[in-house]
Design a protein around this motif. Structure first.
Motif, PDB file in Angstrom:
ATOM      1  N   UNK A  55       0.678  -1.144   0.048  1.00 15.51           N
ATOM      2  CA  UNK A  55       0.012  -0.155   0.029  1.00 15.51           C
ATOM      3  C   UNK A  55       0.847   1.404  -0.018  1.00 15.51           C
ATOM      4  N   UNK A  56       0.457   2.433   0.308  1.00 15.33           N
ATOM      5  CA  UNK A  56       0.940   3.687   0.543  1.00 15.33           C
ATOM      6  C   UNK A  56      -0.082   4.645   0.769  1.00 15.33           C
ATOM      7  N   UNK A  57       0.344   5.999   0.884  1.00 15.76           N
ATOM      8  CA  UNK A  57      -0.535   7.009   1.048  1.00 15.76           C
ATOM      9  C   UNK A  57      -1.670   7.049   0.237  1.00 15.76           C
ATOM     10  N   UNK A  58      -1.662   6.848  -0.798  1.00 18.25           N
ATOM     11  CA  UNK A  58      -2.602   6.787  -1.943  1.00 18.25           C
ATOM     12  C   UNK A  58      -3.700   5.975  -1.330  1.00 18.25           C
ATOM     13  N   UNK A  59      -3.321   4.891  -0.751  1.00 16.51           N
ATOM     14  CA  UNK A  59      -4.529   3.770  -0.229  1.00 16.51           C
ATOM     15  C   UNK A  59      -4.803   4.283   0.902  1.00 16.51           C
ATOM     16  N   UNK A  60      -4.697   4.934   1.915  1.00 17.17           N
ATOM     17  CA  UNK A  60      -5.152   5.619   3.128  1.00 17.17           C
ATOM     18  C   UNK A  60      -6.822   5.635   3.065  1.00 17.17           C
ATOM     19  N   UNK A  61      -7.335   5.096   3.823  1.00  6.37           N
ATOM     20  CA  UNK A  61      -8.730   5.349   4.105  1.00  6.37           C
ATOM     21  C   UNK A  61      -9.182   5.786   5.324  1.00  6.37           C
ATOM     22  N   UNK A  62      -8.272   5.575   6.447  1.00  4.27           N
ATOM     23  CA  UNK A  62      -8.637   5.687   7.728  1.00  4.27           C
ATOM     24  C   UNK A  62      -7.438   5.982   8.591  1.00  4.27           C
ATOM     25  N   UNK A  63      -7.482   6.925   9.571  1.00  2.50           N
ATOM     26  CA  UNK A  63      -6.206   7.100  10.206  1.00  2.50           C
ATOM     27  C   UNK A  63      -6.692   7.652  11.830  1.00  2.50           C
ATOM     28  N   UNK A  64      -5.996   7.089  12.848  1.00  3.31           N
ATOM     29  CA  UNK A  64      -6.538   7.630  13.995  1.00  3.31           C
ATOM     30  C   UNK A  64      -5.113   7.791  14.857  1.00  3.31           C
ATOM     31  N   UNK A  65      -4.906   9.142  15.278  1.00  4.13           N
ATOM     32  CA  UNK A  65      -3.657   9.655  15.874  1.00  4.13           C
ATOM     33  C   UNK A  65      -3.778   9.552  17.133  1.00  4.13           C
ATOM     34  N   UNK A  66      -3.230   9.039  18.010  1.00  2.08           N
ATOM     35  CA  UNK A  66      -3.045   9.084  19.675  1.00  2.08           C
ATOM     36  C   UNK A  66      -2.000   9.786  19.906  1.00  2.08           C
ATOM     37  N   UNK A  67      -2.389  10.587  20.878  1.00  4.39           N
ATOM     38  CA  UNK A  67      -1.227  11.727  21.246  1.00  4.39           C
ATOM     39  C   UNK A  67      -1.298  11.712  22.707  1.00  4.39           C
ATOM     40  N   UNK A 112      -5.902   0.852   5.100  1.00  2.00           N
ATOM     41  CA  UNK A 112      -5.385   1.478   3.704  1.00  2.00           C
ATOM     42  C   UNK A 112      -5.961   0.128   2.788  1.00  2.00           C
ATOM     43  N   UNK A 113      -6.127   0.724   1.521  1.00  2.39           N
ATOM     44  CA  UNK A 113      -6.342  -0.450   0.509  1.00  2.39           C
ATOM     45  C   UNK A 113      -4.904  -0.825   0.199  1.00  2.39           C
ATOM     46  N   UNK A 114      -4.825  -2.120  -0.392  1.00  6.80           N
ATOM     47  CA  UNK A 114      -3.684  -2.701  -1.064  1.00  6.80           C
ATOM     48  C   UNK A 114      -3.525  -1.812  -2.442  1.00  6.80           C
ATOM     49  N   UNK A 115      -2.729  -1.504  -2.896  1.00  4.82           N
ATOM     50  CA  UNK A 115      -2.499  -0.803  -4.178  1.00  4.82           C
ATOM     51  C   UNK A 115      -1.952  -1.733  -5.103  1.00  4.82           C
TER      52      UNK A 115
END
Length: 119
Positions: A55-67, A112-115
């Motif tokens: 995959x890669x950045x173009x495959x991203x669907x969702x992100x959760x950032x924990x701080x 993410x999606x596999x690209x």
């Protein structure tokens, strides 16, 4: 078919690929001195994990950032915006303030999606 990318001996994976989707988690392996350094390190690690899983950045669907400190969100976001690239890469993203292990300021989970179609 499900493919796992385990952390040896730790009982969990940095990524799992199943049915064309990548589920991954990253932190800064060097535990940089501040949230900016750790965000850069975490995103570099995430790039490497996504590449290993097809995959890669173009495959991203969702992100959760924990701080560890939610007041650092704007500083993390500035680094994120430099990293994420054009709008077609933008996932749905959420940020959450949480207790993280000592020294860890940022953890990011993504779907993410596999690209490349080969995984």
């Amino acid at each position: 078919m499900t493919r796992r990318f385990p952390y040896p001996g730790l009982g969990y994976c940095e990524a799992v690929v199943s049915e064309g989707l990548v589920y991954a988690v990253a932190t800064d392996p060097k535990l940089g001195a501040d949230v900016e350094a750790q965000t850069r390190g975490t995103l570099a690690e995430l790039d490497a994990i996504l590449a290993r899983t097809g995959s890669g950045r173009a495959g991203l669907l969702q992100a959760t950032v924990y701080l560890a400190d939610i007041s650092a969100k704007a500083r993390m976001t500035a680094i994120w915006l430099d990293w994420i690239g054009p709008e077609e890469n933008w996932p749905r993203r959420a940020c959450v303030g949480v207790a993280l292990p000592d020294g860890c300021l940022v953890e990011i989970t993504v779907t993410a999606r596999v690209l490349d179609g080969s995984r």
